[in-house]
Write an enzyme that holds these catalytic residues in place. Structure first.
Site, PDB file in Angstrom:
ATOM      1  N   ARG A 105       0.913  -1.268   0.504  1.00 39.85           N
ATOM      2  CA  ARG A 105       0.018   0.574  -0.135  1.00 39.85           C
ATOM      3  C   ARG A 105       0.897   1.839  -0.088  1.00 39.85           C
ATOM      4  O   ARG A 105       1.769   1.085   0.978  1.00 39.85           O
ATOM      5  CB  ARG A 105      -0.927   0.087   1.290  1.00 39.85           C
ATOM      6  CG  ARG A 105      -1.786  -1.774   1.331  1.00 39.85           C
ATOM      7  CD  ARG A 105      -3.050  -1.333   1.289  1.00 39.85           C
ATOM      8  NE  ARG A 105      -3.867  -2.449   1.382  1.00 39.85           N
ATOM      9  CZ  ARG A 105      -4.918  -2.634   1.981  1.00 39.85           C
ATOM     10  NH1 ARG A 105      -5.325  -1.411   2.291  1.00 39.85           N
ATOM     11  NH2 ARG A 105      -5.468  -3.664   1.658  1.00 39.85           N
ATOM     12  N   GLU A 129       1.078   3.559   1.588  1.00 41.28           N
ATOM     13  CA  GLU A 129       0.299   4.388   2.543  1.00 41.28           C
ATOM     14  C   GLU A 129       0.946   5.904   2.283  1.00 41.28           C
ATOM     15  O   GLU A 129       2.276   6.122   2.457  1.00 41.28           O
ATOM     16  CB  GLU A 129       0.417   4.199   3.561  1.00 41.28           C
ATOM     17  CG  GLU A 129       0.313   2.474   4.025  1.00 41.28           C
ATOM     18  CD  GLU A 129      -1.856   2.862   3.984  1.00 41.28           C
ATOM     19  OE1 GLU A 129      -2.304   3.988   3.957  1.00 41.28           O
ATOM     20  OE2 GLU A 129      -1.996   1.567   3.903  1.00 41.28           O
ATOM     21  N   ARG A 150      -0.081   2.984  12.363  1.00 42.28           N
ATOM     22  CA  ARG A 150      -0.489   1.587  12.193  1.00 42.28           C
ATOM     23  C   ARG A 150      -0.536   0.676  10.520  1.00 42.28           C
ATOM     24  O   ARG A 150      -1.018   0.474  10.597  1.00 42.28           O
ATOM     25  CB  ARG A 150      -2.078   1.525  13.184  1.00 42.28           C
ATOM     26  CG  ARG A 150      -2.976   2.779  11.926  1.00 42.28           C
ATOM     27  CD  ARG A 150      -3.822   2.548  13.164  1.00 42.28           C
ATOM     28  NE  ARG A 150      -4.296   4.420  12.435  1.00 42.28           N
ATOM     29  CZ  ARG A 150      -5.559   4.145  11.439  1.00 42.28           C
ATOM     30  NH1 ARG A 150      -6.348   2.556  11.187  1.00 42.28           N
ATOM     31  NH2 ARG A 150      -6.362   4.871  11.215  1.00 42.28           N
ATOM     32  N   HIS A 151       0.414   1.635   9.752  1.00 41.57           N
ATOM     33  CA  HIS A 151       0.067   1.574   8.790  1.00 41.57           C
ATOM     34  C   HIS A 151       1.985   1.364   8.598  1.00 41.57           C
ATOM     35  O   HIS A 151       3.081   2.410   8.268  1.00 41.57           O
ATOM     36  CB  HIS A 151      -0.156   3.110   7.172  1.00 41.57           C
ATOM     37  CG  HIS A 151      -1.659   2.833   7.419  1.00 41.57           C
ATOM     38  ND1 HIS A 151      -2.155   4.187   8.401  1.00 41.57           N
ATOM     39  CD2 HIS A 151      -2.036   2.385   6.573  1.00 41.57           C
ATOM     40  CE1 HIS A 151      -3.353   3.815   8.652  1.00 41.57           C
ATOM     41  NE2 HIS A 151      -3.729   2.840   7.209  1.00 41.57           N
ATOM     42  N   GLU A 177      -8.464  -1.261  13.818  1.00 40.62           N
ATOM     43  CA  GLU A 177      -8.818  -1.763  12.918  1.00 40.62           C
ATOM     44  C   GLU A 177      -8.071  -3.184  12.378  1.00 40.62           C
ATOM     45  O   GLU A 177      -6.926  -2.992  12.604  1.00 40.62           O
ATOM     46  CB  GLU A 177      -9.200  -1.955  11.831  1.00 40.62           C
ATOM     47  CG  GLU A 177      -9.825  -2.234   9.892  1.00 40.62           C
ATOM     48  CD  GLU A 177      -9.695  -2.314   9.134  1.00 40.62           C
ATOM     49  OE1 GLU A 177     -10.528  -0.853   8.333  1.00 40.62           O
ATOM     50  OE2 GLU A 177      -9.601  -2.559   8.408  1.00 40.62           O
ATOM     51  N   SER A 182     -10.554  -6.364   7.777  1.00 39.62           N
ATOM     52  CA  SER A 182     -11.743  -6.583   6.733  1.00 39.62           C
ATOM     53  C   SER A 182     -12.730  -7.727   6.361  1.00 39.62           C
ATOM     54  O   SER A 182     -11.614  -8.196   6.348  1.00 39.62           O
ATOM     55  CB  SER A 182     -11.429  -5.459   5.907  1.00 39.62           C
ATOM     56  OG  SER A 182     -11.704  -4.139   6.792  1.00 39.62           O
ATOM     57  N   ARG A 241      -0.670  -5.674  13.198  1.00 36.95           N
ATOM     58  CA  ARG A 241      -1.433  -5.640  13.427  1.00 36.95           C
ATOM     59  C   ARG A 241      -1.923  -5.421  14.759  1.00 36.95           C
ATOM     60  O   ARG A 241      -1.758  -6.035  16.186  1.00 36.95           O
ATOM     61  CB  ARG A 241      -2.863  -4.395  12.868  1.00 36.95           C
ATOM     62  CG  ARG A 241      -3.138  -3.737  11.837  1.00 36.95           C
ATOM     63  CD  ARG A 241      -3.478  -2.436  11.948  1.00 36.95           C
ATOM     64  NE  ARG A 241      -3.198  -1.189  11.544  1.00 36.95           N
ATOM     65  CZ  ARG A 241      -4.172  -0.705  10.260  1.00 36.95           C
ATOM     66  NH1 ARG A 241      -5.354  -1.113  10.719  1.00 36.95           N
ATOM     67  NH2 ARG A 241      -3.677  -0.277   9.418  1.00 36.95           N
TER      68      ARG A 241
HETATM   69  P1  ATP Z   1      -6.955   1.189   7.744  1.00 36.03           P
HETATM   70  O1  ATP Z   1      -8.173   1.537   7.784  1.00 36.03           O
HETATM   71  O2  ATP Z   1      -7.036   0.434   9.395  1.00 36.03           O
HETATM   72  O3  ATP Z   1      -5.967   1.777   6.922  1.00 36.03           O
HETATM   73  P2  ATP Z   1      -7.583  -0.491   5.308  1.00 36.03           P
HETATM   74  O4  ATP Z   1      -9.381  -0.253   5.558  1.00 36.03           O
HETATM   75  O5  ATP Z   1      -7.063  -0.088   4.336  1.00 36.03           O
HETATM   76  O6  ATP Z   1      -6.886  -0.018   7.064  1.00 36.03           O
HETATM   77  P3  ATP Z   1      -8.055  -3.572   4.334  1.00 36.03           P
HETATM   78  O7  ATP Z   1      -7.814  -3.193   3.061  1.00 36.03           O
HETATM   79  O8  ATP Z   1      -9.373  -3.867   5.408  1.00 36.03           O
HETATM   80  O9  ATP Z   1      -7.372  -2.363   5.375  1.00 36.03           O
HETATM   81  O10 ATP Z   1      -7.040  -4.822   4.776  1.00 36.03           O
HETATM   82  C1  ATP Z   1      -7.579  -5.395   5.771  1.00 36.03           C
HETATM   83  C2  ATP Z   1      -6.543  -5.206   6.685  1.00 36.03           C
HETATM   84  O11 ATP Z   1      -4.764  -5.189   6.387  1.00 36.03           O
HETATM   85  C3  ATP Z   1      -6.373  -4.428   7.876  1.00 36.03           C
HETATM   86  O12 ATP Z   1      -7.706  -4.636   8.707  1.00 36.03           O
HETATM   87  C4  ATP Z   1      -5.160  -4.488   8.499  1.00 36.03           C
HETATM   88  O13 ATP Z   1      -5.002  -4.969   9.486  1.00 36.03           O
HETATM   89  C5  ATP Z   1      -4.296  -4.375   7.244  1.00 36.03           C
HETATM   90  N1  ATP Z   1      -3.799  -3.534   6.785  1.00 36.03           N
HETATM   91  C6  ATP Z   1      -3.962  -2.549   6.040  1.00 36.03           C
HETATM   92  N2  ATP Z   1      -3.037  -1.845   4.943  1.00 36.03           N
HETATM   93  C7  ATP Z   1      -2.424  -2.313   6.021  1.00 36.03           C
HETATM   94  C8  ATP Z   1      -0.942  -1.338   6.212  1.00 36.03           C
HETATM   95  N3  ATP Z   1      -0.556  -0.366   5.459  1.00 36.03           N
HETATM   96  N4  ATP Z   1      -0.599  -1.338   7.057  1.00 36.03           N
HETATM   97  C9  ATP Z   1      -0.506  -2.134   7.919  1.00 36.03           C
HETATM   98  N5  ATP Z   1      -1.154  -3.453   7.486  1.00 36.03           N
HETATM   99  C10 ATP Z   1      -2.467  -2.790   7.399  1.00 36.03           C
HETATM  100 MG    MG Z   2     -10.251  -2.114   6.019  1.00 38.10          MG
END
Ligand code: ATP
Ligand code: MG
Length: 441
Positions: free
Chosen positions: A208, A210, A216-217, A356, A359, A407
């Site tokens: 990602r 980000e 947390r990312h 979170e 998902s 996480r």
């Molecule tokens: P957030 O809203 O917290 O940024 P997200 O909804 O974008 O997360 P999802 O696409 O739902 O993330 O990804 C499923 C799971 O993967 C998340 O619940 C989280 O535990 C993990 N995850 C997602 N993106 C990241 C990241 N950039 N770094 C670490 N863990 C991640």
């Molecule tokens: Mg999510």
């Protein structure tokens, strides 16, 4: 003489052992030197006279007798604290250069950038190692739980040709003369594979881009993905996820007692059933508790996630809470809209200790409905050709979830920053080496 492991010497009092490992600490008391030796099974004190100088972290071989320590010198903090090795010979197998900081303390006491700049070294510290032992147990427990339920493990590709799940946070890859991307999630492949194996899971890296620095990312994370078919309702997905999470907790509880103790961590509290709230119910509760009116928002902000977890702990005795029925249009095209009110979908997040963790939810499996969503979401059919092919030829009602391994590790141990829960964290500012000199928040 065969090598002995530190973990096996306590009951060998009076016997001779041959240990190999790293010098954890050296304490010189004139002629007498104490060397704590560390191998993969633990740490033990060795003591000898007139030893060659040896620096911390050097790899050594120690031959010596196992002796009981006098009562008043017993160290209850380590498993081998009742014995010591009386060194007959100490051989340096691979010397270590002078350390940039003291490694012999219970905590490393380094700021995060330094901890990561010296990763090859800092990971050797027992408390750092502990994080990744816990992570390995978490991942293994995820696997075991699903294997027991007939899931098949698969390897998801990381290079993909299009990004139908939302393009903003994606890394572009130069792929010969084409453009490709790094996969943000194995979602489409795992759903497709439900059409093949019924039940699948994968442990894989997701990417990602980000754009901001948060605690947390990461830009590369480890996703624990599961997906299965023949569900009767979205609630089957919750049930499966709860079963997996409980299995993870129980394994960490059994296998990682020492590691949890090092961090003063306790497993999250769970009640009989993880509570489930619809997004709108959660927002109502937050409004009642804080007066903050977020009832029209389409998602929960980080502070809302913290507040609803607090509610769950205080009112329901559960550190974990499911939030369901997010706004359909805010989710990817494959979300299953609730027939009773299609504004909201059968999508579910698991929140734990304020953040979170996962998902998931039920996905569309009707070919025509998927096509309709693709158009409504402004996507092109050709971008999901392979996915559509699967559903064209019949896929059962399905759903699944994705847990972020870092996480979960972070919140299990109470770490402040997700980077501490990644062996080699990647973020905007770091790909092993620092990309800029800006300090991390
Ligand atoms: P957030 O809203 O917290 O940024 P997200 O909804 O974008 O997360 P999802 O696409 O739902 O993330 O990804 C499923 C799971 O993967 C998340 O619940 C989280 O535990 C993990 N995850 C997602 N993106 C990241 C990241 N950039 N770094 C670490 N863990 C991640
Ligand atoms: Mg999510």
């Amino acid at each position: 003489m065969e090598r002995n492991l530190v973990g096996d010497v306590v009951d060998k009092i009076g016997g001779k052992v041959r240990l190999k490992g790293w010098v954890d600490t050296v304490r010189d008391h004139g002629k007498i030197t104490f060397v704590d030796l560390r191998d993969r099974t633990g740490i033990i004190q060795c003591v000898g006279a007139n030893l060659e100088r040896v620096s911390p972290e050097s790899v050594v071989e120690v031959i010596g007798m196992v002796a009981a320590r006098p009562e008043k010198l017993i160290n209850p903090k380590i498993k081998t604290g009742s014995v010591e090795i009386q060194i007959e010979s100490l051989k340096i197998i691979s010397p270590a250069a002078e350390l940039p900081f003291d490694m012999g303390t219970d905590d490393l006491n380094l700021d995060l950038p330094t901890l990561l700049d010296y990763r090859a070294l800092t990971l050797r510290h027992p408390k750092q190692q502990a994080i990744f032992k816990v992570q390995a147990v978490i991942i293994n427990a995820f696997r075991q739980a699903l294997l027991k339920k007939d899931f098949v493990e698969f390897q998801a590709p990381s290079i993909i040709s299009s990004v139908p799940e939302g393009g903003a946070e994606v890394f572009k890859v130069k792929y010969f003369d084409h453009e490709a991307y790094l996969s943000q999630s194995p979602q489409l492949y795992k759903s497709l594979l439900v059409g093949v194996f019924e039940r699948v899971f994968s442990v894989n890296q997701i990417f990602r881009a980000e754009p901001s620095v948060t605690t947390r990312h990461l830009t590369e994370a480890t996703s624990l993905d599961a997906e299965f078919g023949f569900i009767d309702s979205w609630k089957d997905v919750l049930e499966m996820e709860e079963y997996v999470v409980r299995h993870i907790f129980s394994e960490v509880g059994k296998e990682c007692k020492n590691e949890l103790a090092l961090f003063g961590a306790t497993l999250p509290t769970l009640s009989d059933k993880i509570p489930v709230l619809k997004l709108r119910q959660a927002q109502e509760i937050i409004f009642e508790r804080t007066g903050r009116d977020i009832r029209a928002e389409k998602d929960l902000a980080p502070e809302d996630e913290r507040e609803i977890c607090k509610w769950s702990s205080e009112e329901k005795g559960s550190d974990l809470v499911f939030i369901s029925h997010f706004v359909t249009k805010k989710k990817p095209f494959y979300v299953y809209a609730d027939p009773e009110d299609p504004t909201y979908g059968f999508s579910v997040d698991l929140l734990g200790r304020g953040v979170e963790w996962s998902s998931g939810g039920q996905r569309l499996n009707d070919y025509e409905e998927i096509i309709e969503h693709i158009h409504d979401w402004g996507l092109k059919e050709k971008d999901v050709e392979l996915y559509l092919q699967s559903f064209k030829y019949g896929v059962p009602p399905l759903g699944g979830f994705a847990l972020g391994a870092e996480r979960v590790t972070m919140h299990m141990l109470g770490l402040k920053n997700i980077r501490e829960a990644s062996l080699f964290p990647r973020d905007m500012e770091r790909i092993d080496t620092r990309l800029s000199e800006t300090t991390q928040k």
